[in-house]
Design a protein around this motif. Structure first.
Motif, PDB file in Angstrom:
ATOM      1  N   ARG A 323       0.839  -1.208   0.000  1.00 30.35           N
ATOM      2  CA  ARG A 323       0.000   0.000   0.000  1.00 30.35           C
ATOM      3  C   ARG A 323       0.872   1.256   0.000  1.00 30.35           C
ATOM      4  N   TRP A 324       1.933   1.239   0.817  1.00 28.17           N
ATOM      5  CA  TRP A 324       2.822   2.401   0.852  1.00 28.17           C
ATOM      6  C   TRP A 324       3.551   2.564  -0.472  1.00 28.17           C
ATOM      7  N   THR A 369       9.689   9.518  -3.750  1.00 26.87           N
ATOM      8  CA  THR A 369       8.639   8.936  -2.908  1.00 26.87           C
ATOM      9  C   THR A 369       8.366   7.491  -3.301  1.00 26.87           C
ATOM     10  N   ALA A 370       8.493   7.183  -4.599  1.00 27.28           N
ATOM     11  CA  ALA A 370       8.297   5.796  -5.034  1.00 27.28           C
ATOM     12  C   ALA A 370       9.310   4.862  -4.374  1.00 27.28           C
ATOM     13  N   ARG A 371      10.513   5.368  -4.180  1.00 21.73           N
ATOM     14  CA  ARG A 371      11.578   4.537  -3.617  1.00 21.73           C
ATOM     15  C   ARG A 371      11.545   4.507  -2.091  1.00 21.73           C
ATOM     16  N   PRO A 375       9.947   2.173   2.810  1.00 20.48           N
ATOM     17  CA  PRO A 375      10.926   1.967   3.882  1.00 20.48           C
ATOM     18  C   PRO A 375      10.743   2.920   5.060  1.00 20.48           C
ATOM     19  N   VAL A 376      10.469   4.198   4.774  1.00 24.91           N
ATOM     20  CA  VAL A 376      10.293   5.166   5.854  1.00 24.91           C
ATOM     21  C   VAL A 376       9.051   4.831   6.675  1.00 24.91           C
ATOM     22  N   ALA A 382       7.347   0.366  12.768  1.00 27.14           N
ATOM     23  CA  ALA A 382       8.083  -0.507  13.694  1.00 27.14           C
ATOM     24  C   ALA A 382       8.448   0.244  14.971  1.00 27.14           C
ATOM     25  N   ALA A 383       8.843   1.494  14.833  1.00 29.55           N
ATOM     26  CA  ALA A 383       9.196   2.284  16.010  1.00 29.55           C
ATOM     27  C   ALA A 383       7.985   2.514  16.908  1.00 29.55           C
TER      28      ALA A 383
END
Length: 415
Positions: A323-324, A369-371, A375-376, A382-383
């Protein structure tokens, strides 16, 4: 003769410059669109070295560039794929429209542009760049990902919506009243429906009539038919770009594949000319004052496009990471935003600088933003999850012995 010589020199320099710019963009992994726009700004009115002799040719080449962009886009889709996308993706298309057209419309009204300027800026912020997104997905090796059909479905809905939006915008720009605008919209809907019907029921016959084993003949017939239909569509206030898009939809199979291979180099050439022409028609001095509103609009619509991709992917049952990725991939704006601004700039000149600045920002930010969106977002999730699951602090001091307990402690212990 002197005018012809100057035209050839200018035109040769422009095309050579575009080739060098394209190679530079490929080396640094960037879409060439922002560099083409910057080149146009540098050599237009108020630029470093204004071009005069090739201006008329460049304007005609820009019109052909828009037509070829839409034709090649139509060749990518069959009528059945469009109908299937409409049936399955229309809720995502509606969310996409509301989330991304609304900021542009609101900004147009706040800037005092009136309804016509607001509708034009809504289109600029609404439509993602199919060309930039397709290249980004190819370069990142994501064509086989689960979220890719969702991304393509949203893009198809946007492209098909252009067949309704562009005629409506054209009628508004021409100052046609409510009755005239309604008639233009009815003509557009009728034309789209008729072409889809022909393509679904008689697509093979149309393709067979156009087909040729001789590449030269196929090129001439497809290009001639497209320009003719585009001209007729323009006369009917349906928009030349939509006419070209519908021709692409009507062709299918081997004919579409052959035409795509033949016309892709022509599209790339004239599309580059189109972007340069748009830059030529924008005064660079007008851009710094609109950088702040363009940047604010870009920030808002980055978030709304990510929200669109998230929603569409969730409907398709795709996990959070996909989704992200889908949301980040949809951020880029490009050719369609410039096409819309190019149509509107004659009536509302103020849209040119802000559209140029807006597209420059997002055509650079889009691949990033695609890349990095997934991950961000994953690290942030997770944090946050780690914070929620963090156990209560443990007092690791040694327990006091029975002899060390005060009467107060002893009493509590016995309780």
């Amino acid at each position: 003769m002197h005018d012809t010589t100057a035209l050839l020199v200018e035109l040769g320099a422009v095309i050579l410059g575009l080739g060098i710019i394209g190679r530079l963009a490929g080396r640094i992994g960037l879409s060439p669109i922002p560099l083409y726009l910057l080149a146009g700004l540098a050599f237009g009115e108020g630029g470093l070295l204004p071009l005069g002799a090739s201006e008329e040719f460049t304007a005609i080449g820009a019109e052909i560039g828009v037509i070829l962009l839409l034709l090649l886009l139509g060749l990518e889709y069959s009528a059945s794929e469009l109908v299937t996308s409409l049936k399955t993706q229309y809720p995502s298309g509606a969310v996409d429209f509301v989330l991304n057209a609304t900021p542009g419309a609101a900004a147009g009204l706040m800037l005092g542009w009136g309804p016509v300027g607001a509708v034009a800026l809504a289109g600029v912020t609404w439509i993602s760049s199919s060309g930039v997104i397709a290249k980004v997905m190819t370069d990142m090796g994501r064509l086989g990902n689960r979220e890719t059909p969702v991304i393509l479905g949203v893009l198809v809905i946007e492209d098909l919506a252009m067949a309704v939006y562009l005629p409506l915008l054209t009628a508004m720009l021409a100052g046609v009243g409510l009755a005239g605008g309604s008639m233009a919209l009815l003509i557009a809907l009728g034309t789209v429906g008729f072409v889809l019907y022909l393509a679904l029921r008689h697509g093979r016959l149309i393709s067979r009539a156009v087909s040729s084993d001789n590449p030269e003949m196929l090129l001439l017939v497809v290009l001639g038919l497209t320009v003719l239909v585009a001209g007729v569509a323009q006369q009917l206030q349906v928009s030349a770009a939509v006419g070209a898009f519908l021709v692409g939809i009507a062709l299918s199979g081997e004919v579409a594949e052959g035409a795509r291979k033949l016309l892709t180099p022509l599209r790339d050439l004239f599309a580059a000319v189109f972007f340069v022409f748009f830059g030529l028609s924008t005064d660079p001095a007008e851009i710094p004052p609109v950088l702040l509103p363009a940047a604010l609009l870009a920030i808002v619509t980055v978030l709304t496009k990510i929200g669109t991709g998230w929603y569409a992917s969730r409907r398709a049952g795709i996990g959070p990471r996909g989704r992200w990725r889908a949301g980040g991939t949809l951020v880029a704006r490009g050719e369609f935003s410039i096409v819309i601004a190019g149509l509107a700039v004659a009536t509302e000149p103020r849209i040119g600088p802000i559209a140029t600045a807006y597209v420059l920002i997002l055509v650079i930010v889009g691949p990033l933003t695609a890349r990095w969106t997934e991950p961000v977002a994953s690290k942030l999730q997770a944090a946050l999850a780690g914070r929620r699951k963090k156990p209560a602090p443990v007092d690791d001091r040694p327990m006091p012995s029975h002899d060390d307990l005060t009467p107060e402690h002893a009493g509590r212990d016995s309780d």
